[in-house]
Design an enzyme around this catalytic site. Structure first.
Site, short mmCIF file in Angstrom:
data_model
loop_
_atom_site.label_atom_id
_atom_site.label_comp_id
_atom_site.label_asym_id
_atom_site.label_seq_id
_atom_site.Cartn_x
_atom_site.Cartn_y
_atom_site.Cartn_z
CG ASP A 292 -2.20 0.90 0.86
OD1 ASP A 292 -2.14 1.69 -0.12
OD2 ASP A 292 -3.20 0.84 1.58
C1 NOJ Z 1 -3.88 4.09 -0.10
C2 NOJ Z 1 -5.08 3.21 0.04
O1 NOJ Z 1 -5.06 2.54 1.27
C3 NOJ Z 1 -5.24 2.21 -1.07
O2 NOJ Z 1 -6.47 1.56 -0.93
C4 NOJ Z 1 -5.11 2.87 -2.41
O3 NOJ Z 1 -5.30 1.94 -3.44
C5 NOJ Z 1 -3.74 3.52 -2.50
N1 NOJ Z 1 -3.63 4.53 -1.47
C6 NOJ Z 1 -3.49 4.14 -3.87
O4 NOJ Z 1 -4.27 5.24 -4.05
#
Ligand code: NOJ
Length: 759
Positions: A292
């Site tokens: 993430d």
């Molecule tokens: C953080 C988020 O937790 C995740 O779900 C998302 O896909 C990513 N950022 C990318 O934007």
């Protein structure tokens, strides 16, 4: 009464399914050979480049990278140092960026473009929690199919969806992105969304790679506070949290995203148990794991490693293949390999996984195949997508209360008042995470009502009170209006003497989603006060809720005759809600998450454990609250219809189920009302004694059945021992012999039951 032929639904076997179809399998011998050849040509730095993902700073979905960064990023793309970019938007922009990689870098390896296409790309569908309420997997799949078609036409290869986090705490703002509290429903929805995004064949031009996230247990954050600590047992992990991920892997999901949280002291990003042992080992997942945003680097503040170099080492060893915005792999992995701290084999395996997905998307045949501006223009304007959004939205609506049959409303009513902060709102219905949905582009409830009523009907509108003050949007803290009541008199005047008042209450779009946890999940601001003022002059109030999480609204539920849960319903929100309000659609949604009476009951689920003191005793010494019932306000699986249904007692094909056998559970469903309608028939079981205690009820199947007035149908579920399997004390997935109860009904609360024994 007409009796229809019975039918059997074979239940999805969540943990033991056979794996992706040949078309979805990620490994094929021809591309593996080409990957071998590529790996042989790649320098260590070029390999690591494939594991590196940056965000374009056009669109922020995480903490901002420093200014002036873009040029450095593009230089690195040309240097073969970037395998993927996220947040580059549109056919032209993705084409230009791809050109840098393909024309500028030595090996001309195309980049992957990823974006959070969560519930639609341009055409916005209901938030995923709302779609899950449809209990209609064809509808869920269709929504993802349209989203993929649009995104793929606009240059995207990859969406960071579906979110599969089981969530039992509505304080957590991200509940809106998932399918709610139940692992069985979550698995069905997850697989349907993977099928929708990836289509029959990932190489087709209207499909994109899906990403099962957040692996794992992100929804179990303590106190419902986003990014917070998770500490759950292996039993909860295996039996509750993981089934949707396993289902997504079996459906052929191309990628998995790990999660920000730690579990039991180990950040998920650094967990070899999750990523290597379970995902890539037990489940033989062949795609790649993306971290993430910044989650590799966040292992430093977690207190798990001392610095970014150690974080890079822990992440690659644990099986985290691609680094999203931690900027850890590019500066540190090569040194770690050269010093012998990390085996180059791990890097090769990670690169192989990334390249597999690129081959599967056929990017090596034509790196620009998704970036076609003419196709983008045509596909994004396709009117069938709006029609699909309206159909999915009306299928997602849940009727929570309808006293005295106030609904459906008469299109020829003389005067309808449409009141409330969200009544004319054209933005909040789009919900959070709206990709390229254009702000303010939803059909408002007011517009929907006006379009539905007769020419002679007068529709009066008054906002009453704004919900928020000041700035709103994805990255801003919201402030709520707690003092401006200047609109109250107009709202009261509109309500006075109206045939009916439709009141739109709920949440701003940006009240749910990432970073949007709340300790209070009631109606914010002046909404309840406004409702009370309206009720003083007119009792015929239909509350339409627009929200992304379960709300605790016991006073509202008491005081109004009708409540419609519409969620943040997307581009066609107002039309879909009007379809339900005026009876063109008979609502058939069911809650995918319990609505508590108060936040103090959280976390909660119908699938709770019994405890040693479950039942009320004369003294206080049993498991309860002294100031509230234990039961939710509206339970999981609950939802009304404009017609009524009755259930016969369930009939079992035998009193016993043998290993390798099958037990049929049959129930006759009758539409006892005067309208056609659909009912979600739900099957639950309880395993009375287990080597690890089992929940008091677990959903094991559902069927959505459409019946005309007076019609009956026998609904049959086939239960196999594998449907009763769970992760036992011995660490095996198996069904333990003994006594079971089986329940069938229209919600987790309203059921009829029978018993059988598993031999
Ligand atoms: C953080 C988020 O937790 C995740 O779900 C998302 O896909 C990513 N950022 C990318 O934007």
């Amino acid at each position: 009464m007409r009796r229809l032929v019975s039918f059997v639904a074979v239940l999805g076997v969540v943990m033991t399914a056979s794996g992706p179809s040949a078309a979805q399998a990620l490994v094929d011998p021809a591309s593996e050979k080409r990957i071998d050849a590529l790996l042989a040509q790649m320098t260590l730095e070029e390999k690591i480049g494939q594991l590196n993902q940056y965000s374009s700073n056009l669109d922020l979905t995480g903490p901002a990278p420093s200014a002036g960064d873009q040029k450095r990023v593009y230089d690195q793309v040309r240097g073969g140092q970037v395998g993927s970019l996220l947040n580059v938007v549109g056919a032209d922009a993705t084409r230009r960026a791809q050109q840098l990689a393909v024309e500028g870098s030595r090996l001309k390896i195309p980049m992957l473009f990823g974006l959070d296409v969560i519930h639609g790309y341009r055409t916005i569908f209901p938030v995923p929690l709302g779609e899950a309420a449809s209990f209609d997997m064809a509808l869920v799949e269709r929504s993802a199919r349209v989203a993929a078609t649009e995104a793929a036409a606009a240059g995207q290869h990859w969406t960071f969806a579906p979110m599969l986090d089981i969530a039992r705490d509505a304080r957590w703002g991200r509940v809106m992105e998932g399918a709610g509290e139940d692992p069985y429903l979550g698995a069905q929805v997850g697989a349907a969304r993977v099928r929708g995004f990836q289509g029959r064949e990932l190489g087709a031009l209207d499909t994109i790679a899906a990403c099962a996230k957040h692996y794992a247990a992100y929804g179990y954050a303590e106190g419902g506070r986003d990014y917070n600590t998770v500490d759950i047992s292996e039993s909860t992990l295996r039996n509750v949290v993981l089934p949707p991920f396993k289902a997504a892997v079996d459906a052929g999901v191309a990628t998995v995203m790990n999660s920000f949280n730690e579990i039991g002291g180990v950040p998920a990003t650094g967990s070899a148990h999750l990523q290597r042992e379970i995902l890539k080992g037990e489940w033989a997942f062949q795609g790649f794991v993306v971290s993430d945003w910044g989650s590799i680097g966040e292992m430093v503040p977690h207190g798990y490693v001392e610095n970014l170099e150690q974080a890079a080492r822990a992440a690659i060893q644990a099986g985290s293949d691609m680094d999203m915005e931690s900027r850890a792999y590019v500066p540190h992995l090569a040194g770690l390999v050269r010093s012998g701290a990390v085996s180059e084999k791990l890097v090769d395996d990670a690169v192989r996984r990334v390249l597999r997905v690129k081959f599967k998307l056929r990017l090596f045949e034509d790196p620009y195949r998704y970036s076609d501006a003419a196709r983008e223009k045509q596909v994004l304007a396709d009117p069938r997508h709006q029609q699909a959004a309206r159909e999915v939205a009306r299928g997602s609506i849940v009727l929570l209360k309808n006293e005295g049959g106030l609904l459906p409303l008469d299109k020829a009513a003389k005067r309808i008042a449409v009141i409330g902060p969200l009544a004319a709102d054209k933005d909040s219905p789009l919900g959070g995470w709206r990709a390229q949905g254009q702000d303010g582009s939803a059909v408002s409830l007011l517009e929907g009502v006006k379009a539905a009523v007769s020419a002679a009907t007068r529709v009066d509108h008054a906002q009453g009170a704004a919900l928020t003050t000041g700035r709103r949007g994805f990255v801003y803290e919201l402030t709520f209006n707690t003092s401006d009541r200047s609109g109250f008199p107009a709202a009261v005047e509109a309500a006075r003497g109206a045939d009916v008042v439709v009141m739109a209450l709920g949440e701003d779009a940006f009240q749910t989603g990432e970073g949007r946890s709340q300790v209070d999940i009631g109606l914010k601001g002046l909404q309840e006060e406004l409702l009370r003022a309206v009720l003083e002059v007119n009792k015929k109030v239909v509350v339409v809720l627009m929200n992304g999480r379960p709300l605790a609204i016991p006073a509202v539920a008491e005081s109004v005759p009708a409540i419609v849960e519409a969620w943040h319903a997307g581009s066609q929100a107002g039309n879909a809600i009007a379809d339900v309000l005026f009876g063109d659609t008979n609502p058939s949604g069911k809650l995918p998450m319990s609505f508590p009476r108060s936040v103090g009951q959280l976390p909660m689920s119908y699938a709770r454990k019994s405890t040693g003191r479950p039942g009320q005793v004369p003294l206080v010494f049993w498991s309860h609250y002294t100031d509230s019932p234990n039961e939710p306000l509206f339970p999981f699986g609950y939802g009304l219809s404009y017609t009524t249904f009755s259930y016969s007692e369930p009939k079992l094909s035998a009193p016993e189920l043998a290993q390798g056998g099958e037990l049929r559970v049959a129930v006759t469903l009758t539409n006892t009302g005067s309208r056609a309608g659909s009912e979600v028939v739900q099957l639950y079981v309880r395993d009375l004694v287990g080597s690890v205690t089992r929940p008091v009820k677990e959903l094991k199947g559902f069927q959505k059945v459409a019946l005309g007035p007076g019609e009956s149908r026998e609904v049959v579920f086939a239960l196999k021992p594998s449907d009763l399997a769970f992760y036992t004390a011995a660490g095996l997935f198996e069904a333990e012999p003994g006594a079971f109860r089986v329940f069938v009904g229209g919600s987790s609360r309203d059921v009829k039951e029978a018993g059988f024994t598993l031999r």
